[in-house]
Design an enzyme around this catalytic site. Structure first.
Site, mmCIF file in Angstrom:
data_model
loop_
_atom_site.group_PDB
_atom_site.id
_atom_site.type_symbol
_atom_site.label_atom_id
_atom_site.label_comp_id
_atom_site.label_asym_id
_atom_site.label_seq_id
_atom_site.Cartn_x
_atom_site.Cartn_y
_atom_site.Cartn_z
ATOM 1 N N GLU A 126 27.771 24.476 -65.995
ATOM 2 C CA GLU A 126 27.002 24.107 -67.175
ATOM 3 C C GLU A 126 27.380 24.956 -68.376
ATOM 4 O O GLU A 126 27.657 26.136 -68.230
ATOM 5 C CB GLU A 126 25.517 24.364 -66.912
ATOM 6 C CG GLU A 126 24.969 23.500 -65.822
ATOM 7 C CD GLU A 126 23.487 23.744 -65.594
ATOM 8 O OE1 GLU A 126 22.873 24.515 -66.353
ATOM 9 O OE2 GLU A 126 22.966 23.149 -64.646
ATOM 10 N N CYS A 147 26.125 29.082 -74.740
ATOM 11 C CA CYS A 147 25.739 29.756 -73.505
ATOM 12 C C CYS A 147 26.677 29.241 -72.420
ATOM 13 O O CYS A 147 26.724 28.041 -72.158
ATOM 14 C CB CYS A 147 24.280 29.418 -73.188
ATOM 15 S SG CYS A 147 23.740 30.062 -71.590
ATOM 16 N N CYS A 162 25.910 30.941 -57.698
ATOM 17 C CA CYS A 162 25.717 32.385 -57.823
ATOM 18 C C CYS A 162 25.312 32.942 -56.467
ATOM 19 O O CYS A 162 24.571 32.305 -55.722
ATOM 20 C CB CYS A 162 24.634 32.705 -58.854
ATOM 21 S SG CYS A 162 24.414 34.489 -59.114
ATOM 22 N N CYS A 219 18.449 35.161 -56.769
ATOM 23 C CA CYS A 219 17.137 35.398 -57.395
ATOM 24 C C CYS A 219 16.230 34.196 -57.105
ATOM 25 O O CYS A 219 16.632 33.046 -57.298
ATOM 26 C CB CYS A 219 17.291 35.608 -58.895
ATOM 27 S SG CYS A 219 18.417 36.952 -59.301
ATOM 28 N N CYS A 224 15.471 31.257 -59.736
ATOM 29 C CA CYS A 224 16.589 30.709 -60.513
ATOM 30 C C CYS A 224 17.224 29.504 -59.822
ATOM 31 O O CYS A 224 17.582 29.573 -58.639
ATOM 32 C CB CYS A 224 17.624 31.815 -60.721
ATOM 33 S SG CYS A 224 19.170 31.232 -61.428
ATOM 34 N N CYS A 255 18.867 27.717 -66.708
ATOM 35 C CA CYS A 255 20.002 28.085 -65.860
ATOM 36 C C CYS A 255 20.094 27.234 -64.583
ATOM 37 O O CYS A 255 19.230 27.293 -63.727
ATOM 38 C CB CYS A 255 19.804 29.563 -65.511
ATOM 39 S SG CYS A 255 20.973 30.291 -64.411
HETATM 40 N N1 SAH Z 1 23.340 36.120 -63.782
HETATM 41 C C1 SAH Z 1 23.005 36.658 -65.043
HETATM 42 C C2 SAH Z 1 23.150 35.680 -66.183
HETATM 43 C C3 SAH Z 1 22.706 34.257 -65.965
HETATM 44 S S1 SAH Z 1 20.998 33.934 -65.861
HETATM 45 C C4 SAH Z 1 21.618 37.244 -65.012
HETATM 46 O O1 SAH Z 1 20.894 36.983 -64.077
HETATM 47 O O2 SAH Z 1 21.293 37.990 -65.934
HETATM 48 C C5 SAH Z 1 20.393 34.136 -67.531
HETATM 49 C C6 SAH Z 1 18.956 34.600 -67.604
HETATM 50 O O3 SAH Z 1 18.064 33.542 -67.211
HETATM 51 C C7 SAH Z 1 18.630 35.780 -66.706
HETATM 52 O O4 SAH Z 1 17.842 36.704 -67.391
HETATM 53 C C8 SAH Z 1 17.848 35.134 -65.598
HETATM 54 O O5 SAH Z 1 17.037 36.051 -64.925
HETATM 55 C C9 SAH Z 1 17.069 34.077 -66.360
HETATM 56 N N2 SAH Z 1 16.491 33.004 -65.538
HETATM 57 C C10 SAH Z 1 17.013 32.455 -64.433
HETATM 58 N N3 SAH Z 1 16.186 31.495 -63.963
HETATM 59 C C11 SAH Z 1 15.142 31.430 -64.817
HETATM 60 C C12 SAH Z 1 13.956 30.630 -64.879
HETATM 61 N N4 SAH Z 1 13.704 29.705 -63.964
HETATM 62 N N5 SAH Z 1 13.082 30.839 -65.901
HETATM 63 C C13 SAH Z 1 13.354 31.780 -66.839
HETATM 64 N N6 SAH Z 1 14.464 32.567 -66.835
HETATM 65 C C14 SAH Z 1 15.342 32.407 -65.827
HETATM 66 FE FE1 SF4 Z 2 22.465 34.546 -60.339
HETATM 67 FE FE2 SF4 Z 2 20.407 33.208 -61.343
HETATM 68 FE FE3 SF4 Z 2 20.060 35.691 -60.427
HETATM 69 FE FE4 SF4 Z 2 21.430 35.296 -62.706
HETATM 70 S S1 SF4 Z 2 19.276 34.830 -62.340
HETATM 71 S S2 SF4 Z 2 21.995 36.616 -60.971
HETATM 72 S S3 SF4 Z 2 22.442 33.329 -62.223
HETATM 73 S S4 SF4 Z 2 20.660 33.912 -59.191
#
Ligand code: SAH
Ligand code: SF4
Length: 346
Positions: free
Chosen positions: A84, A98, A105, A109, A112, A327
């Protein structure tokens, strides 16, 4: 191709040396959309380029435009992987891309959508760079300029460190985007934060925190079991000492989970002494996680509590929410559609 690779190709084709400079100018200064526009190149060379090369490496799979102007895309890569990227236009004229650093990944998390999909592969530096170059070219066609790039799409940039840094350098040299206008967002891979401190490059570093105590953070973000908050904050302090750069911390506000005033106080204490800014993003709900976004009143109370610790914080508007621009969300949607047979199918 990098500039060196392009020079080598044209040399192999027996072209004079100045051709690669002409072609490069068309690509990155004029941001040409086709070889036909490159009128100072001989027709035969234009034809060969069109035959044997392509402008850009990304094939569009889906695109959606939000009412707030956000454009969200899914690209299909040559091996079928989907990634994306998003363009966010702002009223003050900024145009932010972005972009993704990996297909999927590995960090897992819980909240996410990308993490819920798991890891497919790293992107090459070209695949990372091309996402921004494509947007820059399209903006140039309508007289606009790509001003900022954030590595906040799919994937963990520091899990693919070398390719990400090679792409970042090309954003700077080939697209003319200043390092300060490039943000790398990381889940908190401490050794790579330390490595970034030694690169001598002025990018903006963003750390995804989401919790200020180890037990809570480990439950949401498995990476915290490998590098805990103390180690993470040590690395950030080392980065700040080396670069003098303000660091951004990201915090997805999840109702009843990490949006209480006691959490705000833990966060305030954790960041004390750092030059830090906190971005608060109300959670984007995903199908694989049972959580809801914090309401605006509670978010404002959280900001006020942080301010008592001298820490600036902003509640971010969730952009493109109507087009699954969180994301990993549009890709999940594309995969769901591919799995669901069309209506009326046997
Ligand atoms: N992997 C990196 C960058 C990609 S994610 C990271 O985790 O920082 C970009 C941002 O979106 C990160 O701060 C992540 O924690 C946040 N994010 C992911 N899923 C989300 C969600 N469902 N709601 C809000 N923020 C989210
Ligand atoms: Fe990976 Fe999503 Fe965690 Fe960023 S927030 S490190 S993209 S799993």
């Amino acid at each position: 191709m990098t500039r060196d690779q392009l020079e080598a190709l044209l040399a192999e084709w027996g072209e004079p040396r100045f051709r690669s400079k002409q072609l490069w100018t068309w690509l990155y200064e004029h941001k040409a959309g086709s070889f036909d526009e490159m009128t100072n190149l001989p027709k035969s060379l234009r034809a060969r380029l069109a035959e044997e090369t392509t402008l850009g490496t990304l094939t569009l799979a889906t695109e959606r435009q939000s009412t707030d102007g956000t454009v969200k895309r899914v690209y299909q890569l040559s091996d079928g992987q989907l990634i994306e990227s998003v363009l966010m236009p702002y009223r003050d004229g900024r145009r932010t891309a972005c972009i993704s650093s990996q297909a999927g990944c590995a960090m897992g998390c819980a909240f996410c959508a990308t993490g819920q999909m798991g890891f497919a592969r790293h992107l090459s530096s070209t695949e990372i760079f091309a996402q921004a170059a494509t947007i820059a070219r399209e903006l140039a066609e309508r007289g606009e300029r790509l001003s900022n790039v954030v590595l906040m799409g799919m994937g963990e940039p520091f899990h693919n460190y070398d390719n990400v840094m090679a792409a970042v350098r090309r954003l700077n040299t080939d697209l003319g985007i200043g390092a300060r206008h490039i943000t790398i967002s990381t889940v908190g891979i401490a050794p790579k934060i330390r490595q970034l401190a030694t690169e001598g490059i002025q990018v903006t570093l963003a750390i995804s925190l989401h919790a200020a105590r180890d037990a809570e953070r480990s439950a949401m973000m498995p990476v915290n079991r490998r590098w805990d908050l103390e180690e993470l904050l040590d690395a950030v302090r080392e980065y700040q000492a080396a670069t003098n750069r303000r660091v951004t911390f990201e915090w997805a506000l999840i109702a009843g989970k990490n949006d209480g005033l006691d959490e705000a106080r833990s966060l305030g204490r954790l960041l004390q002494g750092l030059d830090a800014h906190v971005n608060l993003i109300p959670l984007n709900p995903t199908s694989g996680y049972d959580g809801a976004p914090t309401d605006p009143e509670q978010a404002a109370r959280f900001v006020a509590e942080l301010e008592r610790f001298g820490i600036s914080a902003t509640v971010r508007v969730r952009r493109g929410i109507d087009v699954d621009a969180g994301c990993g969300q549009l890709k999940s949607e594309v995969l769901r559609r591919r799995r669901t047979p069309p209506e009326g199918a046997p």
